[in-house]
Motif scaffolding. Structure first.
Motif, PDB file in Angstrom:
ATOM      1  N   VAL A  42      13.313   4.800   1.343  1.00  0.00           N
ATOM      2  CA  VAL A  42      11.972   4.222   1.311  1.00  0.00           C
ATOM      3  C   VAL A  42      11.005   5.080   2.116  1.00  0.00           C
ATOM      4  O   VAL A  42       9.866   5.360   1.690  1.00  0.00           O
ATOM      5  CB  VAL A  42      11.997   2.765   1.828  1.00  0.00           C
ATOM      6  CG1 VAL A  42      10.583   2.256   2.054  1.00  0.00           C
ATOM      7  CG2 VAL A  42      12.726   1.868   0.839  1.00  0.00           C
ATOM      8  N   ALA A  43      11.464   5.509   3.289  1.00  0.00           N
ATOM      9  CA  ALA A  43      10.612   6.384   4.108  1.00  0.00           C
ATOM     10  C   ALA A  43      10.361   7.711   3.392  1.00  0.00           C
ATOM     11  O   ALA A  43       9.251   8.275   3.477  1.00  0.00           O
ATOM     12  CB  ALA A  43      11.256   6.626   5.469  1.00  0.00           C
ATOM     13  N   SER A  44      11.389   8.191   2.687  1.00  0.00           N
ATOM     14  CA  SER A  44      11.218   9.448   1.962  1.00  0.00           C
ATOM     15  C   SER A  44      10.201   9.302   0.831  1.00  0.00           C
ATOM     16  O   SER A  44       9.331  10.176   0.649  1.00  0.00           O
ATOM     17  CB  SER A  44      12.571   9.905   1.401  1.00  0.00           C
ATOM     18  OG  SER A  44      12.424  11.095   0.644  1.00  0.00           O
ATOM     19  N   VAL A  45      10.278   8.198   0.091  1.00  0.00           N
ATOM     20  CA  VAL A  45       9.316   7.971  -0.986  1.00  0.00           C
ATOM     21  C   VAL A  45       7.910   7.869  -0.429  1.00  0.00           C
ATOM     22  O   VAL A  45       6.948   8.453  -0.966  1.00  0.00           O
ATOM     23  CB  VAL A  45       9.691   6.700  -1.782  1.00  0.00           C
ATOM     24  CG1 VAL A  45       8.569   6.311  -2.744  1.00  0.00           C
ATOM     25  CG2 VAL A  45      11.003   6.894  -2.525  1.00  0.00           C
ATOM     26  N   ARG A  46       7.772   7.149   0.653  1.00  0.00           N
ATOM     27  CA  ARG A  46       6.450   6.999   1.254  1.00  0.00           C
ATOM     28  C   ARG A  46       5.915   8.349   1.747  1.00  0.00           C
ATOM     29  O   ARG A  46       4.743   8.684   1.578  1.00  0.00           O
ATOM     30  CB  ARG A  46       6.534   6.002   2.407  1.00  0.00           C
ATOM     31  CG  ARG A  46       5.195   5.739   3.073  1.00  0.00           C
ATOM     32  CD  ARG A  46       5.362   4.746   4.201  1.00  0.00           C
ATOM     33  NE  ARG A  46       4.088   4.488   4.865  1.00  0.00           N
ATOM     34  CZ  ARG A  46       3.961   3.693   5.938  1.00  0.00           C
ATOM     35  NH1 ARG A  46       5.037   3.088   6.447  1.00  0.00           N
ATOM     36  NH2 ARG A  46       2.790   3.514   6.482  1.00  0.00           N
ATOM     37  N   GLY A  47       6.797   9.145   2.357  1.00  0.00           N
ATOM     38  CA  GLY A  47       6.368  10.437   2.857  1.00  0.00           C
ATOM     39  C   GLY A  47       5.931  11.375   1.738  1.00  0.00           C
ATOM     40  O   GLY A  47       4.904  12.085   1.853  1.00  0.00           O
ATOM     41  N   GLU A  74      -1.419   6.301  -4.518  1.00  0.00           N
ATOM     42  CA  GLU A  74      -1.821   5.315  -3.497  1.00  0.00           C
ATOM     43  C   GLU A  74      -1.008   4.039  -3.630  1.00  0.00           C
ATOM     44  O   GLU A  74      -0.601   3.433  -2.624  1.00  0.00           O
ATOM     45  CB  GLU A  74      -3.322   5.026  -3.631  1.00  0.00           C
ATOM     46  CG  GLU A  74      -4.205   6.193  -3.213  1.00  0.00           C
ATOM     47  CD  GLU A  74      -5.680   5.912  -3.472  1.00  0.00           C
ATOM     48  OE1 GLU A  74      -5.962   4.886  -4.125  1.00  0.00           O
ATOM     49  OE2 GLU A  74      -6.525   6.705  -3.014  1.00  0.00           O
ATOM     50  N   ARG A  75      -0.771   3.603  -4.880  1.00  0.00           N
ATOM     51  CA  ARG A  75       0.032   2.394  -5.068  1.00  0.00           C
ATOM     52  C   ARG A  75       1.480   2.618  -4.623  1.00  0.00           C
ATOM     53  O   ARG A  75       2.104   1.743  -4.047  1.00  0.00           O
ATOM     54  CB  ARG A  75      -0.001   1.976  -6.535  1.00  0.00           C
ATOM     55  CG  ARG A  75      -1.362   1.489  -7.021  1.00  0.00           C
ATOM     56  CD  ARG A  75      -1.859   0.329  -6.170  1.00  0.00           C
ATOM     57  NE  ARG A  75      -0.889  -0.766  -6.152  1.00  0.00           N
ATOM     58  CZ  ARG A  75      -0.763  -1.653  -5.181  1.00  0.00           C
ATOM     59  NH1 ARG A  75      -1.563  -1.573  -4.122  1.00  0.00           N
ATOM     60  NH2 ARG A  75       0.139  -2.613  -5.245  1.00  0.00           N
ATOM     61  N   VAL A  76       1.997   3.830  -4.928  1.00  0.00           N
ATOM     62  CA  VAL A  76       3.366   4.136  -4.486  1.00  0.00           C
ATOM     63  C   VAL A  76       3.447   4.101  -2.970  1.00  0.00           C
ATOM     64  O   VAL A  76       4.389   3.554  -2.377  1.00  0.00           O
ATOM     65  CB  VAL A  76       3.812   5.505  -5.041  1.00  0.00           C
ATOM     66  CG1 VAL A  76       5.109   5.957  -4.382  1.00  0.00           C
ATOM     67  CG2 VAL A  76       3.983   5.438  -6.551  1.00  0.00           C
ATOM     68  N   ALA A  77       2.474   4.670  -2.292  1.00  0.00           N
ATOM     69  CA  ALA A  77       2.474   4.685  -0.825  1.00  0.00           C
ATOM     70  C   ALA A  77       2.366   3.263  -0.269  1.00  0.00           C
ATOM     71  O   ALA A  77       3.060   2.893   0.691  1.00  0.00           O
ATOM     72  CB  ALA A  77       1.342   5.565  -0.310  1.00  0.00           C
ATOM     73  N   ALA A  78       1.473   2.431  -0.859  1.00  0.00           N
ATOM     74  CA  ALA A  78       1.298   1.060  -0.365  1.00  0.00           C
ATOM     75  C   ALA A  78       2.553   0.223  -0.576  1.00  0.00           C
ATOM     76  O   ALA A  78       3.005  -0.500   0.320  1.00  0.00           O
ATOM     77  CB  ALA A  78       0.088   0.427  -1.056  1.00  0.00           C
ATOM     78  N   GLU A  79       3.145   0.339  -1.770  1.00  0.00           N
ATOM     79  CA  GLU A  79       4.339  -0.465  -2.056  1.00  0.00           C
ATOM     80  C   GLU A  79       5.537   0.008  -1.263  1.00  0.00           C
ATOM     81  O   GLU A  79       6.376  -0.779  -0.838  1.00  0.00           O
ATOM     82  CB  GLU A  79       4.645  -0.418  -3.563  1.00  0.00           C
ATOM     83  CG  GLU A  79       3.625  -1.151  -4.417  1.00  0.00           C
ATOM     84  CD  GLU A  79       3.516  -2.627  -4.033  1.00  0.00           C
ATOM     85  OE1 GLU A  79       4.565  -3.252  -3.729  1.00  0.00           O
ATOM     86  OE2 GLU A  79       2.394  -3.156  -4.021  1.00  0.00           O
ATOM     87  N   SER A  80       5.636   1.321  -1.033  1.00  0.00           N
ATOM     88  CA  SER A  80       6.746   1.816  -0.209  1.00  0.00           C
ATOM     89  C   SER A  80       6.584   1.368   1.240  1.00  0.00           C
ATOM     90  O   SER A  80       7.567   1.064   1.927  1.00  0.00           O
ATOM     91  CB  SER A  80       6.824   3.343  -0.297  1.00  0.00           C
ATOM     92  OG  SER A  80       5.604   3.927   0.171  1.00  0.00           O
ATOM     93  N   ALA A  81       5.320   1.302   1.717  1.00  0.00           N
ATOM     94  CA  ALA A  81       5.093   0.780   3.076  1.00  0.00           C
ATOM     95  C   ALA A  81       5.482  -0.685   3.158  1.00  0.00           C
ATOM     96  O   ALA A  81       6.114  -1.142   4.126  1.00  0.00           O
ATOM     97  CB  ALA A  81       3.633   0.977   3.469  1.00  0.00           C
TER      98      ALA A  81
END
Length: 496
Positions: free
Chosen positions: A272-277, A298-305
């Motif tokens: 999850v941290a890797s996807v967000r990064g 942006e949606r990928v970053a928000a949902e991964s957070a």
């Protein structure tokens, strides 16, 4: 229903009642038999006496008073024998045998009328004379067309019957007392197996069966399968065995689920941290990025957070379920609540925040980070599930009762919690109907974390919801040496 409640008392009372009924039946039968026997003897004596004594009254003086030559013949007559002579239904003479020579008797008009009413049938009848009380009399026809009435007193019969009744009362009363005591001891001894079953069942009810590893070593001792109580004890022991096996399987399943949740949460943190990064790195690309691609990143970053926060929450719950101890350091709860309200006011400027803190700092032993998470989750829950303009009041105080606890209360005047979810409010993934646009980002773990962290601190959390008001109350132990202000020292900082 009024009466004994225990089986021992009911059996003892039933035994005593049955014995009392039996004694009463025997006593009544004995009294009736004795009365009948003595009455038959009186009747036989009257039959043997015939009309000799009343016949002698014809030659006696007027009204039974003997003169020099004529007097009633009292020979071979027992004391108390009564005689009367009637002519044409009128008593002409009457006398009673006494120890002396005086045989006179005073009869009232009612006595004479009762004597005249005695049937002349040769049978015995009971009458009551005012001067002589109860008598057994027999009327026969005389030789001079008169009626001769002979009577014997019933006093001897009544005295014998009364004495028998007293003896029966004493004997039967003593028998009932002795039987009651002996019966109570016997029933108590006979019900020992049931008492052992009850004691074992009571001990089992004190065991915490809702969660964790539960051992049921308790069994009913000395269960004799030949008796009814022994059969109950055997069945109860068998049931305890089945319950123990089921609890062991449940505990094993819970442990396996906890380990899975902990392991999965731990393993998911890295991807999850890797996807967000990678999403954040792609957003920082200096070259031109199409709007659709940027929106997706942006949606990928928000949902991964969001997924990362959920994974952290699940990992925390798994560790708390496993009983991992938390830090135990002095925590300034006053400062913690103040900071949490400041953060909530910044996140929800449309709400009206009211803070009520004591004049002196309140310190509790615990994990500062986890306690801050408890207050933050309660405030976030109030902010997310209420519309703008809602007043949220946060109050910190020590309990005035002096039981060594501190209370944090978060209340709002919003719509309240839907009735359908009140029973499962502190369960995991419990989610209420959303009342505001954009309030659906929660995973339903906030209140579950509140309950788990508070329980890990040996505290309690409760919720009360009514239309127009919702209130959460957290109570934590102060611990030894912890300080806090009393109710009278509290101050209201007012709306913020």
């Amino acid at each position: 229903m009024i009466g004994p409640h225990t089986l021992r008392a009911r059996l003892t009372c039933g035994l005593v009642v049955l014995l009392a009924v039996s004694c009463a039946a025997v006593g009544v039968a004995a009294v009736l038999a004795l009365r009948g026997f003595l009455t038959e003897r009186l009747d036989q004596q009257l039959s043997d006496a015939g009309g000799q004594f009343p016949a002698s009254l014809e030659h006696a003086g007027e009204h039974g008073e003997p003169d020099a030559d004529n007097h009633a013949d009292t020979r071979r007559q027992s004391p108390g024998t009564f005689g009367a002579r009637l002519l044409a239904g009128v008593v002409t003479d009457a006398a009673v045998v006494r120890s002396g020579t005086d045989t006179t008797v005073e009869l009232t008009a009612a006595d004479k009328a009762e004597l005249a009413a005695v049937p002349v049938d040769g049978g015995a009848h009971d009458i009551g004379l005012s001067a002589l009380h109860g008598y057994r009399v027999r009327a026969v026809a005389g030789d001079d067309q008169d009626v001769l009435v002979t009577g014997l007193p019933l006093r001897g019969v009544e005295e014998a019957v009364r004495r028998l009744e007293l003896v029966e009362a004493a004997v039967f009363g003593g028998a009932l007392v002795v039987t009651g005591v002996a019966g109570a001891l016997w029933v108590r001894w006979s019900l020992r197996p049931l008492r052992r079953v009850a004691a074992t069942a009571t001990a089992v009810t004190r065991l915490p069966l809702d969660s964790g590893e539960v051992a049921l070593p308790l069994r009913v001792p000395d269960a004799d399968p030949r008796s009814e109580a022994g059969q109950v004890a055997t069945a109860f022991n068998l049931m305890l065995g089945h319950v123990g096996d089921a609890l062991s399987k449940r505990h094993t399943s819970e442990e396996r689920l906890r380990r899975f949740a902990a392991d999965a949460s731990h393993e998911l943190r890295t991807p999850v941290a890797s996807v967000r990064g990678h999403a954040e790195l792609a957003l920082r690309h200096p070259g031109p990025v199409p709007a659709e691609v940027r929106r997706s990143l942006e949606r990928v970053a928000a949902e991964s957070a969001r997924m990362g926060e959920m994974v952290d929450d699940l990992l925390l719950l798994a560790r708390l379920d496993a009983g991992r101890p938390l830090e135990r350091r002095p925590v300034d709860l006053t400062r913690l609540v103040l900071d949490a309200v400041d953060d909530a006011r910044a996140a929800g400027p449309g709400h009206r925040w009211v803070l009520d803190l004591p004049a002196e700092p309140v310190t509790v032993p615990g994990d500062a980070h986890r306690l801050q998470q408890v207050v933050a989750n309660l405030l976030a829950n109030a902010r997310i599930h209420t519309p703008d303009g809602t007043e949220v009041a946060v109050r910190l105080r020590t309990v005035p009762a002096g039981d060594g606890t501190v209370e944090v209360r978060v209340a709002d005047n919003g719509p309240g919690v839907p009735e359908a979810v009140r029973a499962t409010l502190f369960e995991r993934f419990a989610r209420a109907d959303r009342r505001r646009p954009g309030a659906g980002s929660g995973a339903g773990l906030g209140l579950a974390i509140v309950a788990a962290v508070v329980e890990a601190h040996d505290g309690t959390v409760t919720a009360r919801s009514l239309p127009g008001r919702c209130e959460f109350t957290v109570r934590l132990p102060l611990g030894e040496g912890a300080g806090g202000a009393q109710e009278g020292l509290e101050g209201d900082t007012g709306p913020q």
